[in-house]
Design a protein around this motif. Structure first.
Motif, PDB file in Angstrom:
ATOM      1  N   THR A   1       0.825  -1.208   0.000  1.00 10.61           N
ATOM      2  CA  THR A   1       0.000   0.000   0.000  1.00 10.61           C
ATOM      3  C   THR A   1       0.861   1.261   0.000  1.00 10.61           C
ATOM      4  O   THR A   1       0.548   2.236  -0.680  1.00 10.61           O
ATOM      5  N   ILE A   2       1.949   1.188   0.767  1.00 11.00           N
ATOM      6  CA  ILE A   2       2.827   2.363   0.795  1.00 11.00           C
ATOM      7  C   ILE A   2       3.420   2.611  -0.584  1.00 11.00           C
ATOM      8  O   ILE A   2       3.458   3.748  -1.080  1.00 11.00           O
ATOM      9  N   ALA A   3       3.853   1.533  -1.240  1.00 10.43           N
ATOM     10  CA  ALA A   3       4.443   1.704  -2.573  1.00 10.43           C
ATOM     11  C   ALA A   3       3.405   2.221  -3.558  1.00 10.43           C
ATOM     12  O   ALA A   3       3.682   3.138  -4.347  1.00 10.43           O
ATOM     13  N   ILE A   4       2.205   1.670  -3.475  1.00 11.14           N
ATOM     14  CA  ILE A   4       1.175   2.112  -4.410  1.00 11.14           C
ATOM     15  C   ILE A   4       0.763   3.544  -4.113  1.00 11.14           C
ATOM     16  O   ILE A   4       0.479   4.329  -5.022  1.00 11.14           O
ATOM     17  N   ALA A   5       0.774   3.893  -2.817  1.00 10.27           N
ATOM     18  CA  ALA A   5       0.443   5.274  -2.487  1.00 10.27           C
ATOM     19  C   ALA A   5       1.490   6.227  -3.030  1.00 10.27           C
ATOM     20  O   ALA A   5       1.156   7.332  -3.492  1.00 10.27           O
ATOM     21  N   ALA A   6       2.751   5.792  -2.981  1.00 13.95           N
ATOM     22  CA  ALA A   6       3.791   6.659  -3.537  1.00 13.95           C
ATOM     23  C   ALA A   6       3.586   6.832  -5.037  1.00 13.95           C
ATOM     24  O   ALA A   6       3.670   7.947  -5.571  1.00 13.95           O
ATOM     25  N   ALA A   7       3.292   5.718  -5.731  1.00 14.75           N
ATOM     26  CA  ALA A   7       3.025   5.828  -7.164  1.00 14.75           C
ATOM     27  C   ALA A   7       1.808   6.700  -7.424  1.00 14.75           C
ATOM     28  O   ALA A   7       1.808   7.547  -8.326  1.00 14.75           O
ATOM     29  N   GLU A   8       0.796   6.528  -6.592  1.00 15.64           N
ATOM     30  CA  GLU A   8      -0.440   7.291  -6.772  1.00 15.64           C
ATOM     31  C   GLU A   8      -0.188   8.781  -6.589  1.00 15.64           C
ATOM     32  O   GLU A   8      -0.699   9.618  -7.347  1.00 15.64           O
ATOM     33  N   ILE A   9       0.607   9.108  -5.588  1.00 13.88           N
ATOM     34  CA  ILE A   9       0.825  10.531  -5.355  1.00 13.88           C
ATOM     35  C   ILE A   9       1.653  11.127  -6.494  1.00 13.88           C
ATOM     36  O   ILE A   9       1.434  12.270  -6.901  1.00 13.88           O
ATOM     37  N   GLY A  10       2.566  10.331  -7.048  1.00 15.66           N
ATOM     38  CA  GLY A  10       3.330  10.842  -8.182  1.00 15.66           C
ATOM     39  C   GLY A  10       2.442  11.101  -9.383  1.00 15.66           C
ATOM     40  O   GLY A  10       2.469  12.189  -9.973  1.00 15.66           O
ATOM     41  N   ILE A  11       1.633  10.119  -9.728  1.00 17.20           N
ATOM     42  CA  ILE A  11       0.745  10.274 -10.879  1.00 17.20           C
ATOM     43  C   ILE A  11      -0.267  11.376 -10.618  1.00 17.20           C
ATOM     44  O   ILE A  11      -0.563  12.214 -11.477  1.00 17.20           O
ATOM     45  N   GLY A  12      -0.808  11.375  -9.380  1.00 15.12           N
ATOM     46  CA  GLY A  12      -1.812  12.388  -9.058  1.00 15.12           C
ATOM     47  C   GLY A  12      -1.257  13.791  -9.182  1.00 15.12           C
ATOM     48  O   GLY A  12      -1.910  14.674  -9.731  1.00 15.12           O
ATOM     49  N   LEU A  13      -0.043  13.977  -8.704  1.00 18.85           N
ATOM     50  CA  LEU A  13       0.532  15.316  -8.811  1.00 18.85           C
ATOM     51  C   LEU A  13       0.822  15.667 -10.259  1.00 18.85           C
ATOM     52  O   LEU A  13       0.659  16.828 -10.665  1.00 18.85           O
ATOM     53  N   ALA A  14       1.238  14.692 -11.044  1.00 17.62           N
ATOM     54  CA  ALA A  14       1.467  14.974 -12.461  1.00 17.62           C
ATOM     55  C   ALA A  14       0.162  15.400 -13.132  1.00 17.62           C
ATOM     56  O   ALA A  14       0.135  16.348 -13.921  1.00 17.62           O
ATOM     57  N   ILE A  15      -0.927  14.723 -12.766  1.00 13.81           N
ATOM     58  CA  ILE A  15      -2.220  15.096 -13.348  1.00 13.81           C
ATOM     59  C   ILE A  15      -2.628  16.489 -12.881  1.00 13.81           C
ATOM     60  O   ILE A  15      -3.094  17.319 -13.674  1.00 13.81           O
ATOM     61  N   VAL A  16      -2.434  16.741 -11.591  1.00 16.99           N
ATOM     62  CA  VAL A  16      -2.808  18.062 -11.082  1.00 16.99           C
ATOM     63  C   VAL A  16      -1.995  19.147 -11.773  1.00 16.99           C
ATOM     64  O   VAL A  16      -2.518  20.207 -12.142  1.00 16.99           O
ATOM     65  N   LEU A  17      -0.720  18.873 -11.984  1.00 20.70           N
ATOM     66  CA  LEU A  17       0.106  19.878 -12.652  1.00 20.70           C
ATOM     67  C   LEU A  17      -0.334  20.066 -14.097  1.00 20.70           C
ATOM     68  O   LEU A  17      -0.344  21.193 -14.607  1.00 20.70           O
ATOM     69  N   ALA A  18      -0.685  18.974 -14.760  1.00 25.12           N
ATOM     70  CA  ALA A  18      -1.160  19.110 -16.138  1.00 25.12           C
ATOM     71  C   ALA A  18      -2.454  19.911 -16.181  1.00 25.12           C
ATOM     72  O   ALA A  18      -2.624  20.787 -17.033  1.00 25.12           O
ATOM     73  N   VAL A  19      -3.342  19.641 -15.236  1.00 28.87           N
ATOM     74  CA  VAL A  19      -4.597  20.400 -15.188  1.00 28.87           C
ATOM     75  C   VAL A  19      -4.313  21.860 -14.895  1.00 28.87           C
ATOM     76  O   VAL A  19      -4.895  22.757 -15.502  1.00 28.87           O
ATOM     77  N   HIS A  20      -3.401  22.078 -13.977  1.00 30.04           N
ATOM     78  CA  HIS A  20      -3.076  23.464 -13.641  1.00 30.04           C
ATOM     79  C   HIS A  20      -2.470  24.178 -14.832  1.00 30.04           C
ATOM     80  O   HIS A  20      -2.704  25.358 -15.060  1.00 30.04           O
ATOM     81  N   ARG A  21      -1.705  23.450 -15.618  1.00 31.12           N
ATOM     82  CA  ARG A  21      -1.095  24.085 -16.776  1.00 31.12           C
ATOM     83  C   ARG A  21      -2.153  24.385 -17.839  1.00 31.12           C
ATOM     84  O   ARG A  21      -2.102  25.400 -18.515  1.00 31.12           O
ATOM     85  N   ASN A  22      -3.105  23.479 -17.969  1.00 34.00           N
ATOM     86  CA  ASN A  22      -4.115  23.685 -19.006  1.00 34.00           C
ATOM     87  C   ASN A  22      -5.192  24.660 -18.585  1.00 34.00           C
ATOM     88  O   ASN A  22      -5.679  25.431 -19.404  1.00 34.00           O
ATOM     89  N   ARG A  23      -5.578  24.608 -17.326  1.00 32.25           N
ATOM     90  CA  ARG A  23      -6.709  25.398 -16.876  1.00 32.25           C
ATOM     91  C   ARG A  23      -6.316  26.582 -16.016  1.00 32.25           C
ATOM     92  O   ARG A  23      -7.137  27.432 -15.725  1.00 32.25           O
ATOM     93  N   GLY A  24      -5.117  26.576 -15.547  1.00 34.81           N
ATOM     94  CA  GLY A  24      -4.703  27.673 -14.688  1.00 34.81           C
ATOM     95  C   GLY A  24      -5.223  27.562 -13.280  1.00 34.81           C
ATOM     96  O   GLY A  24      -5.143  28.515 -12.524  1.00 34.81           O
ATOM     97  N   THR A  25      -5.752  26.423 -12.911  1.00 35.76           N
ATOM     98  CA  THR A  25      -6.251  26.285 -11.555  1.00 35.76           C
ATOM     99  C   THR A  25      -6.141  24.833 -11.122  1.00 35.76           C
ATOM    100  O   THR A  25      -6.235  23.922 -11.944  1.00 35.76           O
ATOM    101  N   ALA A  26      -5.947  24.666  -9.830  1.00 33.60           N
ATOM    102  CA  ALA A  26      -6.001  23.323  -9.253  1.00 33.60           C
ATOM    103  C   ALA A  26      -7.246  23.186  -8.395  1.00 33.60           C
ATOM    104  O   ALA A  26      -7.319  22.346  -7.519  1.00 33.60           O
ATOM    105  N   ASP A  27      -8.204  24.030  -8.657  1.00 32.42           N
ATOM    106  CA  ASP A  27      -9.429  24.059  -7.861  1.00 32.42           C
ATOM    107  C   ASP A  27     -10.413  23.071  -8.459  1.00 32.42           C
ATOM    108  O   ASP A  27     -10.912  23.259  -9.571  1.00 32.42           O
TER     109      ASP A  27
END
Lengths: 130, 401
Positions: free
Chosen positions: A70-96
């Motif tokens: 679970t810890i390993a998967i959580a680490a992978a999840e947080i990496g992917i999740g942050l990448a998605i959030v950053l992509a959204v922030h780049r496209n939309r200008g918001t992480a809201d």
């Protein structure tokens, strides 16, 4: 040790994370709350594994092994999740996440896009897209 | 189980239980602060406390390997990743009023109801269950390693593949947008937005560029009066108009000038690009230091110090006013950027929030040497020209005297 202690703490932490997931707007804060929930589950797994390793005859220490997974998967999840959030922030200008309503149902087509209607967010969006 | 229930009193906590309870209280309080604080960075830091407290709980449960893995992975990397994410999404440093969404009350109701139900059920279910923590540790590294590599080898290896996939996925996710930026035709929506945006701005950009060019004329004429670097002032203002003109070209033709538009819109957008916008100016520092004095400082000095306008002109204009202005005119993005900050600049930056006035000013100044930005150029020009002209001045004086 009383098994209720870790179990209750785990339940409380899980509900704290649940509240965070439901109440937060910033996507990164939501990810933090998800981490809290995962940790609550981990605590449960470890506590019950320690309990069962004494009472049950043969355990594979599955609780601890699954905690590590679970810890390993959580680490992978947080990496992917942050990448998605950053992509959204780049496209939309918001992480809201309240403003990311593209797939929401029952949206009035006449209603102006909240991103373009507000000048501040429009500028933000232009920043992110350009 | 019944045996252990018999040997333990229900309300006679042992030392381990008290320690667990205290650390649990700290952990729970930190978790509560994490999900309620309005300061985003503080939330991440309180998350460290909560996760560290959980590591201590693992230790108290004799699961030492998991405790250290928890410290390494969660406290060490996940929180750092979260902080990186906060910074890259430019989360406000102070209190952010909109950290909580509107359905906060409903979330509170749901969470409290879930907590009540879970705690009640769990406490009732395990009221008479004790963990025996005596004897050899149930979660020591030896035990964990043996079970992991005897019984859990295949999932362990599959997990490495999953981590690799996550690694590749994260890289792809963060690279793709960049590729889209490089190809203007990549995203229709992004392009239309980029087209929509710049033409709205350069109009004020021109307006500001021209008056400021005029304003720049005045000191230039002062300089011209004292000595006669007439061409000096002429040239130092012309590039500004060139810049304004090139922004016109860059933006009035939406069909052709798209890359310029995009790159002009981007810097104003995020702070990083701003910095990179300021950097070209920093690269051409020789030019700037020569060009700006030509506009205000150096020409005056040259005029005051001696009548030898020729050399000052050559030093200032030949290199700077022409070279730098041309170069920055050749770089339409730079001009667009220069014109716009000068134009609607300050107000936009206010909306921008953290776009760092200093940096944008710098960006404006750097290109401001082309002829515009008036006050801000002068302001920071005084700072920077303070040293350049003096270094330049000395050889001049030596040459004259």
């Amino acid at each position: 040790m009383h098994l209720a202690y870790p179990a209750v703490l785990s339940a409380l932490l899980f509900c704290t994370g649940l509240y965070g997931v439901l109440a937060r707007r910033n996507a990164i804060l939501v990810l933090m709350s998800v981490e809290l929930m995962l940790n609550a589950v981990n605590l449960n797994l470890v506590a019950f594994d320690v309990w069962l390793s004494r009472t049950a005859e043969e355990t594979l220490h599955s609780g601890q092994a699954l905690t590590l997974f679970t810890i390993a998967i959580a680490a992978a999840e947080i990496g992917i999740g942050l990448a998605i959030v950053l992509a959204v922030h780049r496209n939309r200008g918001t992480a809201d996440i309240d403003r990311l309503r593209d797939t929401a149902e029952g949206r009035d087509p006449d209603e102006p896009d909240p991103e373009t209607s507000a000048p501040g967010t429009a500028a933000e969006k232009a920043e992110a897209t350009a | 189980m019944t045996l252990s229930a018999a040997t333990h009193g229900f309300l006679s906590p042992t030392g381990v239980e008290i320690a667990f309870l205290l650390v649990g209280l700290v952990t729970f309080a930190a978790a509560l602060v994490t999900v309620t604080t309005r300061q985003l960075v503080h939330a991440a830091l309180w998350l460290v406390v909560a996760l560290g407290g959980l590591a201590v709980e693992y230790l108290l449960l004799t699961a030492e390997f998991i405790a250290w893995v928890q410290v390494l992975i969660y406290v060490g990397s996940v929180v750092v990743l979260l902080l990186f994410g906060l910074m890259l999404t430019r989360a406000p440093i102070g209190r952010s009023p909109d950290a909580d969404s509107g359905n906060r009350r409903a979330a509170l109701v749901v969470a409290v109801a879930a907590a009540a139900a879970l705690v009640w059920v769990v406490a009732d279910a395990f009221r008479t269950t004790w963990i025996d923590l005596d004897g050899p540790a149930a979660g020591s590294t030896t035990v964990t390693g043996a079970s992991l590599f005897q019984n859990w080898v295949l999932p362990f290896e599959a997990l490495s593949v999953l981590l690799l996939a996550a690694l590749v996925g994260a890289i792809v996710l963060s690279r793709k947008a960049k590729a889209d930026e490089e190809h203007p035709d990549g995203r229709a929506s992004g392009r239309s937005r980029a087209d929509r945006q710049p033409p709205a701005r350069p109009t004020p950009g021109q307006d500001a560029a021209r008056p400021s060019a005029d304003r720049d004329h005045a000191p230039g004429q002062d300089a011209a009066r004292s000595s006669d670097p007439g061409q000096d002032t002429g040239r130092s203002t012309d590039p500004g108009q060139d810049a304004a003109r090139s922004t016109d070209q860059g933006t009035d033709r939406p069909g052709t000038a798209r890359p310029a538009d995009r790159s002009a819109a981007r810097p104003a957008a995020d702070g990083r690009a701003d910095r990179s916008a300021a950097r070209p100016a920093a690269d051409g520092r020789a030019d700037r230091s020569a060009a700006r004095p030509a506009a205000d400082g150096r020409a005056d000095q040259g005029a005051d110090g001696r009548a030898a306008g020729g050399r000052a002109d050559r030093g200032a204009d030949g290199r700077a006013a022409d070279g730098h202005a041309d170069r920055s005119a050749a770089r339409p993005a730079a001009d667009g950027r220069a014109a716009r900050p000068a134009a609607d600049g300050r107000a936009d930056r206010g909306a921008d929030g953290r776009a760092a006035d200093g940096r944008v000013d710098q960006g404006a100044d750097g290109r401001a040497a082309d002829g515009n930005p008036a006050q801000s150029a002068d302001r920071s020009a005084t700072g920077r020209t303070a040293d350049h002209p003096t270094t330049d001045q000395r050889p001049d004086h030596g040459g004259v005297r």
